[in-house]
Write an enzyme that holds these catalytic residues in place. Structure first.
Site, short mmCIF file in Angstrom:
data_model
loop_
_atom_site.label_atom_id
_atom_site.label_comp_id
_atom_site.label_asym_id
_atom_site.label_seq_id
_atom_site.Cartn_x
_atom_site.Cartn_y
_atom_site.Cartn_z
N HIS A 486 34.07 58.04 63.44
CA HIS A 486 33.84 58.95 62.30
C HIS A 486 32.69 58.43 61.42
O HIS A 486 31.73 59.15 61.14
CB HIS A 486 35.14 59.06 61.49
CG HIS A 486 35.03 59.90 60.25
ND1 HIS A 486 35.51 61.20 60.19
CD2 HIS A 486 34.50 59.65 59.02
CE1 HIS A 486 35.27 61.70 58.99
NE2 HIS A 486 34.67 60.77 58.26
N GLU A 487 32.80 57.15 61.02
CA GLU A 487 31.78 56.59 60.12
C GLU A 487 30.43 56.51 60.83
O GLU A 487 29.38 56.68 60.20
CB GLU A 487 32.21 55.21 59.59
CG GLU A 487 33.47 55.24 58.73
CD GLU A 487 33.38 56.17 57.52
OE1 GLU A 487 32.27 56.43 57.02
OE2 GLU A 487 34.43 56.67 57.09
N HIS A 490 28.46 59.65 60.39
CA HIS A 490 27.68 59.69 59.14
C HIS A 490 26.38 58.89 59.31
O HIS A 490 25.31 59.32 58.88
CB HIS A 490 28.48 59.07 57.99
CG HIS A 490 29.58 59.94 57.47
ND1 HIS A 490 29.39 61.26 57.11
CD2 HIS A 490 30.90 59.66 57.22
CE1 HIS A 490 30.55 61.76 56.66
NE2 HIS A 490 31.48 60.81 56.73
N HIS A 493 23.77 60.71 61.21
CA HIS A 493 23.21 61.78 60.36
C HIS A 493 22.11 61.17 59.47
O HIS A 493 21.03 61.75 59.31
CB HIS A 493 24.34 62.37 59.52
CG HIS A 493 24.02 63.70 58.91
ND1 HIS A 493 24.91 64.38 58.10
CD2 HIS A 493 22.92 64.50 58.98
CE1 HIS A 493 24.37 65.53 57.71
NE2 HIS A 493 23.16 65.62 58.23
#
Length: 703
Positions: A486-487, A490, A493
């Site tokens: 999940h991290e 980020h 991105h």
């Protein structure tokens, strides 16, 4: 605040469009001799440190706490010159460039300080960073009410000829800067402007006080509780401290006591919340919005509170029958374990849903951990990014003083043809005084510099992993592995949102879009084809059996409708609190009404859960974002990656349509570009609900 609109939002923020394909692309750096394979770096005890002395993150001034003053003075000096330049420059694209430089000068210190003030082990560093944050915040308040500075931007926006000649990204960034000025009340007369500044300051103080209050334990005279459960709580003389809900405790009585004591209303906290909501509403109305929610949702994917309400109501309707079934299953289980008291209460939901998962699918984390060593998981991410996006992760040696703890690893993110894209600092391990939260921080945003070079983005990923035992690698539970993915979503991105302007780089985008890339990574983390590439038993090298992955995925669907309905309730309450004022009833009465209407489990008298709802601070009027982001991620997964999670053409489309723009393009346009259609509210709801369906094949296999 206008200048810091990009940088001060820990993750939710504003974003921009790719500069790929221009001559000023990333530096095409060959593979450096100081790079080593990513997996090995995380299984090694400590990475080597290069000779020479640097400051934190390679910033020369930050080799000691006093350096924050120097870095701050430099930034403020630079910003003064840029303000003068902005005010004397005729309207044109250069105006936007100067505003972005101004934002960058302040963010370079503020973003870095925002991270250091909570994560550095040295108190002196934390204190110096806190002071720098405060000082830059004060300067920002002044800039936000600098009428002359605002006029320079207004002249540009009023010049139709110049505006029509600007590219869409530059136009959007100019409008975002103006929007940030206006929500600070720049367009008001002096008296109202002063009022807006005072409200902003008061709201900031109330937010900090509310956050502190939300986490404070409650005390109770120990004689009130039966003797046999007292040991569950911390004793303090004749009192017991209750610091949380004890949601995982198997004893119903302990959970009930914790719920009633921890959520007992505190008068000071209640008045803080009421003042916070009223102040937010006053500020929104002062600057021209009907409600705070209307102001907060400007520029988001949802756009208006009406759309959010429609989304939540439709989702709640679709979930209601499934939620009832989930509650019935939990009630049966409670009846079996506790026949005298089988009524399902709010403190039962987390415990019994977990117990049902464990009973139906044997998913003891201990069975999975040996297959998920940290090094193997990092190699898995590296392999996935390489196949999907042509990107590799390399561990790089750090300089002395560059990192704040010796177990922090620095990763270089390198594209096969474009070269070095940026750096990720991985602060993965527990240590005293480190916050127990998994999060992503932008330390420096990417942007196209005046000399044509690209300023490489720098981010930190913070997790709370246990240190490895001597002789064994760090082993992750399935939940930790999913959080890592999940991290890392980020972080990618941030690396690939290569925009011309720092103000809209990477994750600086609307909140309801910011979680899409990270949640999408969870779908990859739960796909056997992806997991099978890296999950190996650290001793035997044996791959993780397919049925174990299937069981894990299916177990997450047990009681998932009830879990989602709880999130819908929180999101709906958040909308009501930030809707029309004065509120029709007290915050507690509104909580009771919304809980019984949407969630279904009874309100417990003399409790006030909203006083522990810390997300009201960072996600005010935007708590729905997580559900909407999950809906988009689900649609992208099913339509683009479910057939082949390693499809390079889809990976490139994902980069081009969704990651590359940061916040420089309207979020719904990015979603349309990826899905090649415009999704409706019904599509969002269907995507979330269809994720709850059991996979028939696994169900048969396990039966």
């Amino acid at each position: 605040s206008a200048m810091l609109a990009g940088c001060r939002r820990a993750l939710p923020a504003a974003l921009g469009r790719a500069v790929r394909g221009r001559a000023a692309g990333p530096s095409r750096r060959a593979v450096s001799t100081s790079w080593c394979p990513v997996g090995a770096a995380f299984d090694a005890a400590a990475c080597s440190v290069a000779q020479g002395s640097f400051g934190l993150f390679g910033v020369p001034e930050l080799s000691c706490p006093e350096g924050f003053q120097e870095a701050q003075d430099k930034a403020l000096q630079e910003s003064e010159q840029l303000v003068q330049k902005a005010c004397s420059t005729p309207p044109g694209p250069e105006t936007v460039m100067i505003f972005d430089q101004l934002s960058d000068a302040l963010c370079r210190v503020a973003d870095l300080a925002d991270f250091v003030k909570i994560a550095h082990p040295d108190f002196a560093f934390r204190e110096a960073a806190e002071e720098a944050c405060r000082n830059i915040g004060t300067v920002v308040e002044k800039l936000n009410t600098d009428v002359e500075l605002c006029q320079s931007l207004r002249r540009l926006l009023a010049d139709e000829v110049v505006m029509s000649s600007l590219d869409p990204e530059t136009r959007r960034v100019a409008e975002l800067f103006m929007f940030d000025f206006e929500i600070s009340g720049i367009h008001l007369d002096e008296e109202k402007r002063k009022k807006a500044v005072n409200l902003n300051v008061r709201i900031l103080d109330l937010c900090n006080e509310f956050l502190t209050g939300a986490h404070l334990p409650n005390k109770i005279d120990k004689h009130v509780l039966p003797e046999h459960i007292r040991y569950n709580f911390t004793a303090e003389g004749n009192y017991l401290q209750v610091a949380g809900l004890h949601a995982d405790c198997p004893d119903d009585l302990v959970r009930e006591a914790a719920y009633k004591i921890f959520l007992y209303p505190n008068a000071e906290q209640l008045s803080r919340l009421e003042e916070l909501l009223a102040s937010r509403n006053s500020l929104a109305q002062l600057v021209g919005y009907d409600t705070f929610a209307h102001r907060a949702l400007q520029g988001t994917m949802a756009k208006t509170p009406e759309t959010v309400t429609q989304f939540l109501e439709k989702l709640s309707d679709q979930l209601s029958k499934r939620t009832q079934k989930d509650f019935e299953m939990m009630t049966k289980m409670k009846m079996k374990l506790n026949p005298q008291n089988s009524k399902l209460m709010p403190w039962d939901h987390p415990y019994y849903s977990g117990a049902l998962r464990a009973e139906r699918y044997n998913i003891d984390p201990g069975l999975y951990c040996p297959f998920f060593s940290l090094g193997a998981c990092m190699e898995g991410l590296n392999s996935l990014f390489s196949q999907l996006l042509g990107i590799s992760l390399y561990a790089e040696q750090t300089q002395r003083g560059e990192v704040w703890s010796e177990d922090v690893r620095k990763l270089a993110v390198v594209h096969e043809t474009e070269g070095l894209l940026g750096y990720i600092y991985c602060d993965f391990f527990q240590r005293p005084d480190k916050p127990h939260q998994d999060c992503h921080f932008t330390v420096r945003g990417g942007r196209l510099r005046e000399n044509g070079e690209y300023q490489l983005p720098v981010v930190v990923l913070m997790l709370s992993l246990p240190h490895s035992a001597r002789g064994t690698p760090t082993l992750l539970s399935p939940g930790m592995m999913e959080n890592l993915f999940h991290e890392m979503g980020h972080a990618m991105h941030s690396m690939l949102g290569r925009t011309r302007y720092q103000h809209v780089t990477g994750t600086r985008c609307p909140t309801d879009f910011a979680e899409v890339p990270s949640i999408l990574m969870e779908y990859f983390a739960n796909d056997y084809r992806v997991v099978n590439q890296f999950a190996r038993h650290y001793k035997t090298g044996q791959p993780l059996p397919k049925n174990m992955v299937s069981r894990l995925c299916e177990s997450k669907k047990v009681c998932a409708a009830a879990d989602m309905q709880l999130q819908v309730f929180y999101a709906a309450l958040d909308q009501i609190y930030h809707g029309k004022h004065p509120l029709k009833k007290s915050t507690t009465e509104l909580l009771k009404e919304t809980q019984e209407k949407i969630y279904g489990l009874p309100y417990v008298p003399n409790t006030a859960w909203q006083l522990r709802f810390s997300h009201l601070v960072g996600y005010g009027a935007k708590y729905y974002s997580y559900l909407m982001s999950r809906a988009v991620a689900s649609m992208v997964w099913k339509q683009c990656f479910a057939q082949d999670p390693f499809d390079r053409a889809m990976g490139e489309r994902y980069r081009r349509e969704m990651l590359a723009h940061g916040g420089g393009k309207e979020p719904i346009l990015m979603v349309q570009g990826m899905l090649q259609k415009s999704p409706s509210v019904e599509d969002f709801v269907d995507a979330l609900v269809s994720d709850l369906d059991q996979d028939f094949e696994t169900f048969i296999m396990d039966s």
